[in-house]
Motif scaffolding. Sequence first.
Motif, short mmCIF file in Angstrom:
data_model
loop_
_atom_site.label_atom_id
_atom_site.label_comp_id
_atom_site.label_asym_id
_atom_site.label_seq_id
_atom_site.Cartn_x
_atom_site.Cartn_y
_atom_site.Cartn_z
N TYR A 34 0.83 -1.21 0.00
CA TYR A 34 0.00 0.00 0.00
C TYR A 34 0.86 1.26 0.00
O TYR A 34 0.54 2.26 -0.65
N MET A 42 2.01 2.04 -3.33
CA MET A 42 0.91 2.56 -4.15
C MET A 42 0.62 4.02 -3.84
O MET A 42 -0.20 4.65 -4.50
N VAL A 82 -9.84 -1.34 -2.96
CA VAL A 82 -8.44 -1.49 -3.33
C VAL A 82 -7.83 -2.70 -2.63
O VAL A 82 -7.05 -3.46 -3.23
N GLU A 140 -9.05 -5.78 -4.49
CA GLU A 140 -8.37 -5.90 -5.78
C GLU A 140 -6.94 -6.39 -5.60
O GLU A 140 -6.44 -7.22 -6.38
N THR A 141 -6.26 -5.88 -4.57
CA THR A 141 -4.88 -6.30 -4.29
C THR A 141 -4.82 -7.77 -3.95
O THR A 141 -3.97 -8.52 -4.45
N LYS A 198 -5.89 -2.58 -11.73
CA LYS A 198 -5.04 -3.77 -11.59
C LYS A 198 -3.63 -3.50 -12.12
O LYS A 198 -2.64 -3.95 -11.55
N TYR A 232 -2.04 -0.67 -12.18
CA TYR A 232 -1.33 0.18 -11.23
C TYR A 232 -0.89 -0.62 -10.00
O TYR A 232 0.24 -0.48 -9.53
N ILE A 233 -1.79 -1.47 -9.49
CA ILE A 233 -1.43 -2.29 -8.32
C ILE A 233 -0.27 -3.21 -8.66
O ILE A 233 0.69 -3.36 -7.89
N SER A 255 3.12 -1.40 -8.76
CA SER A 255 3.64 -1.15 -7.40
C SER A 255 4.14 -2.45 -6.79
O SER A 255 5.20 -2.49 -6.15
#
Length: 248
Positions: free
Chosen positions: A19, A22, A33, A36-37, A146, A148-149, A152
């Motif tokens: 996190y 991110m 979020v 999704e992670t 997804k 973007y996650i 990171s």
Amino acid sequence: MIEQELTYQDLRIPSSEIYEAMGYKDSIPDQMVIDETNTLLKRVIPLLRPRFAFFFMEGTLDIEKETLSVQSIHPPTVNPIQDTIPTRSPEQNTFSTQSKSTVFSVGKTIARQLRGSEAFAFFAATAGTEFEVFQHTLQQEGDMVKIYIADSLGSIIAEKTADCMEVALAEYKNWKHTNRYSPGYCGWHVSEQQKLFPLFPIAAPGGIRLTDSSLMVPIKSVSGVIGTGTNVRKLEYTCGLCTYENCY
């Protein structure tokens, strides 16, 4: 050269660090979020094959010139045109080798941090080609959250793999070691990746290859140098002295 493959469990990545990467810092993201992670992790963990490689070289550090010089020994090769065998040295009755000096312009900050080193460990660590393929799959799916996650997460995986490399390095050689430093940071120009990668005994350490523009593939990879010795110190990174205004 030491080369090792890891699992996601070996990396011991807490959710808080994902996190933070991110952009949430000390705060907790909303439930969407988080879900999704977790869903992304369930997909990617079985695929992951993070890897690292490292080897040691003696070198000369010049604090005033801000350089690190190392000697690489290249074994003899057969001439592909003449198909001749390399000559032996009459004195030693062994094949002669060629010694080539590589000089890195590491900059003032890194040169000072490497002081006291008796040998230098060059390393490469990566989230792996499997993770890069997974990222390409996400891009085809077109879900920007997804993507973007995963971006990171890949950065964290690469850095944690490098952390595991440091642990293995310390266990392999009972010496102290400095922090790790990479081309592109602290005044060490990224183009010197072109000098670093040819030093490895194999062409693609950890499965990493280097492009002409000095970009590592897989992208979620790190490389660099660590000073080792009986009297070196692992100091805090001197980010307060960094001259790069956009450095995260």
